[in-house]
Design a protein around this motif. Sequence first.
Motif, mmCIF file in Angstrom:
data_model
loop_
_atom_site.group_PDB
_atom_site.id
_atom_site.type_symbol
_atom_site.label_atom_id
_atom_site.label_comp_id
_atom_site.label_asym_id
_atom_site.label_seq_id
_atom_site.Cartn_x
_atom_site.Cartn_y
_atom_site.Cartn_z
ATOM 1 N N ARG A 371 8.506 0.785 -7.618
ATOM 2 C CA ARG A 371 8.667 2.179 -7.248
ATOM 3 C C ARG A 371 9.495 2.891 -8.304
ATOM 4 O O ARG A 371 10.691 2.950 -8.206
ATOM 5 N N GLU A 381 3.716 10.762 -0.699
ATOM 6 C CA GLU A 381 3.001 9.710 -1.436
ATOM 7 C C GLU A 381 3.831 8.421 -1.458
ATOM 8 O O GLU A 381 3.311 7.320 -1.362
ATOM 9 N N SER A 382 5.134 8.586 -1.630
ATOM 10 C CA SER A 382 5.990 7.407 -1.790
ATOM 11 C C SER A 382 6.980 7.208 -0.660
ATOM 12 O O SER A 382 7.591 6.151 -0.566
ATOM 13 N N ASN A 386 4.621 6.079 4.358
ATOM 14 C CA ASN A 386 3.986 5.423 3.202
ATOM 15 C C ASN A 386 4.935 4.504 2.446
ATOM 16 O O ASN A 386 4.498 3.615 1.719
ATOM 17 N N ASN A 390 3.275 1.143 1.442
ATOM 18 C CA ASN A 390 3.148 0.740 0.033
ATOM 19 C C ASN A 390 3.762 -0.632 -0.200
ATOM 20 O O ASN A 390 3.219 -1.444 -0.955
ATOM 21 N N ASN A 394 1.562 -3.748 -1.554
ATOM 22 C CA ASN A 394 1.735 -4.152 -2.955
ATOM 23 C C ASN A 394 2.634 -5.354 -3.182
ATOM 24 O O ASN A 394 2.404 -6.131 -4.102
#
Lengths: 547, 133
Positions: A371, A381-382, A386, A390, A394
Amino acid sequence: MFTIRSRDLPDVADVLVVGAGASGSVAVKELAEKGFSVVCLEQGDWTPPSEFAGDKPEWELVKQKQWHPNPNVRDHPADYPIDTTESDVNPLMFSGVGGSTILYAAHWCRFLPSDFKVKTVDGIADDWPFDYAELAPYYSRMDREIGTSGLGGNTAYPDGEEFPLPPLPIGKIGRKAAEGMDKLGWHWWPGANSIPSREYRHRPSCLRYGTCLTGCPAGAKASTDITHWPAALEAGAHLVTGARVREITVDHKGLASGATYVDREGTEHHQKAAVVIVASNGVGTPRLLQLSTSSLHPDGLGNSSGLVGRNLMMHPYGAVSGTYEDNLESWLGPAGHAIESMQFYETDASRGFVRGAKWNVMPSGGPLGMRSGYGGRPVDESWGENFHRNVKANLGRSFEWGIIAEDLPDEANRVVLDPTLTDADGIAAPKLIYKSSENTTKLIDFHVDRAREAHEAAGAISTSETRLMRDCGWHLLGTARMGNDPATSVVDQWGRSHDVPNLYVIDGSVFVTSSGVNPTATIMAIALRSVEHLIGDRSNQLTSAVS
Amino acid sequence: MLTDAERERFAQIADVLIPSAEGMPSASQADVDTVWIDVALTHRPDLDELFRSALVVGDGLPGAEIVELLNAEHIPAFEALGTLTAGAYFLNPEIRVRIGYPGQVPTIPRNDVDSYSDLLENVVERGPVYRDV
Ligand SMILES: Cc1cc2nc3c(=O)[nH]c(=O)nc-3n(C[C@H](O)[C@H](O)[C@H](O)COP(=O)(O)OP(=O)(O)OC[C@H]3O[C@@H](n4cnc5c(N)ncnc54)[C@H](O)[C@@H]3O)c2cc1C
Ligand code: SF4
């Protein structure tokens, strides 16, 4: 902190070495073991394995600052600043005993035979003054000295490469990547790393922390503070740490007579020597030679060709990251490369560019490393839900195919002295002027597209790509190139300055072309070859009248 | 050390960045604002100033709006805040367990050639890929 290890410095050293990194370590050890009095001046200090953060919970936080490979970010007292405002790529390095091997990833790669003959085979750049066969014995000796782990029989290389240690595990990431390459019928091979897969010459085995790029907390990785310096000191070498060299001095005939350096208290000293070897890396060496002006060398030492600082090559790096359904434990080391591919290494004119790149599969670290640089993009988005999604998608499930693009020598790409920026001692800092070329852009575009296909063939559920990573100047090459013609090169094939016969350059600066592989095996093999020649030819060696 | 007011503001923002969702606790539930941010700051003193500057943006606004404002107009401060918040969250050992990340733990390397020798045989069969010059 910085200590003068040897107070009993000789008045006149047989050989003075500037820089205790990869190449300097080879020279110092070799010379000291043969009985020469050697003084090495190093601006940085020792870094014991206990200082590295790789085995500590805060590793991912501190690697972005205290252990960052970009000296401008790290801003450690031993570092000098570098003006990169006119460079597409940031130079990366470490200042200390072991030099940049403290932070290197330990991918241990030989050049291919064609790398020494670029002009002959591709009609561009230049050939080297020697070939693969000539360097091969030095590669083998260096493999044994540093303890390379690898698997023989790689079809990308001529027969004969043997490794003293069995390969490290390629792990689930290596296996997954290999499955994709197998489907496509493309070359891959377990990566050779200068990391011991089991105990080797008093060094412990790797413990797979995966933090090689921020220093090895196990003391396993072959950084030269561990592989070379203990033996060099044992043999009587003198090492002065915290010694920033500001100038290589010359006598009335223009021969090198020693070096002036500043200690960490700001006091200036001079060390006399019969022979001076510069091993300060592809940025530090041209900086120092340009700082060393005199009436006999008004444009800097050894610079009658005007090529000191020119032809800087830094291996622009592209990468494609793939995310997979399965947990591949992609934080597990070494980092190090699990596997490599040389499928697209050699020139194929139909691709519209010349030369190629080595690919390597590397682990992707922990949850925080995934990140970075989120500012400015949509918050959700981050962050928010999320953030958790994420991490789940990932963490452990992604790895990267990295692409080491060969960049060709270009005189416009260069290291100069900055007109205003200075280091903490008031010495002019280097400035980089470096633009990635059209050939490189085409090369990276082609390779990134193929690497994406490799991930897809391996079953990646998504991919993301970087076509030119700014923080990728790991390999600093070409700024004091070797050659037979004094008009077109700075040093001869033994690293000896064409202009100043008792001045040698033995680091990555001497590279004629950059190849598409990580350079340190070649830097150290060449350093060994050069220093052996210096020793063997000592009866013909001119030295300064001062000494 | 953060003041009480800074800590309160931080908790408000941190829970917008890392809410309770997807079976995971929020930042404040994971003690990010009370324990781990202090640990994170000791490791990254260079971010202290930027971090504190983020905590005075958008006085009186709800947390989500402060975050939007930071992301739009105070990018360096927001990046420092983001790095420290996520970094502090992952410092919590319970969080590491829940995301399945053991951290960098020592693992003896085992030779796994047998697990891929079938694939490697195909590479060998395809023959050399270098130019013999
Ligand atoms: C993050 C990172 C990852 C890398 N990964 C790989 C890899 O996987 N494989 C690979 O082959 N290569 C890798 N490299 C590159 C490798 O580290 C270098 O190629 C190698 O260390 C260069 O050796 P050198 O002798 O030219 O210089 P260095 O090792 O950089 O040593 C130069 C030394 O000179 C000292 N010095 C400079 N100027 C002065 C001065 N004025 N006075 C006194 N001392 C001075 C410096 O402090 C330094 O210690 C990596 C590098 C980095 C930074
Ligand atoms: S993976 Fe191995 S070599 Fe790399 S840091 Fe960990 S122990 Fe050291």
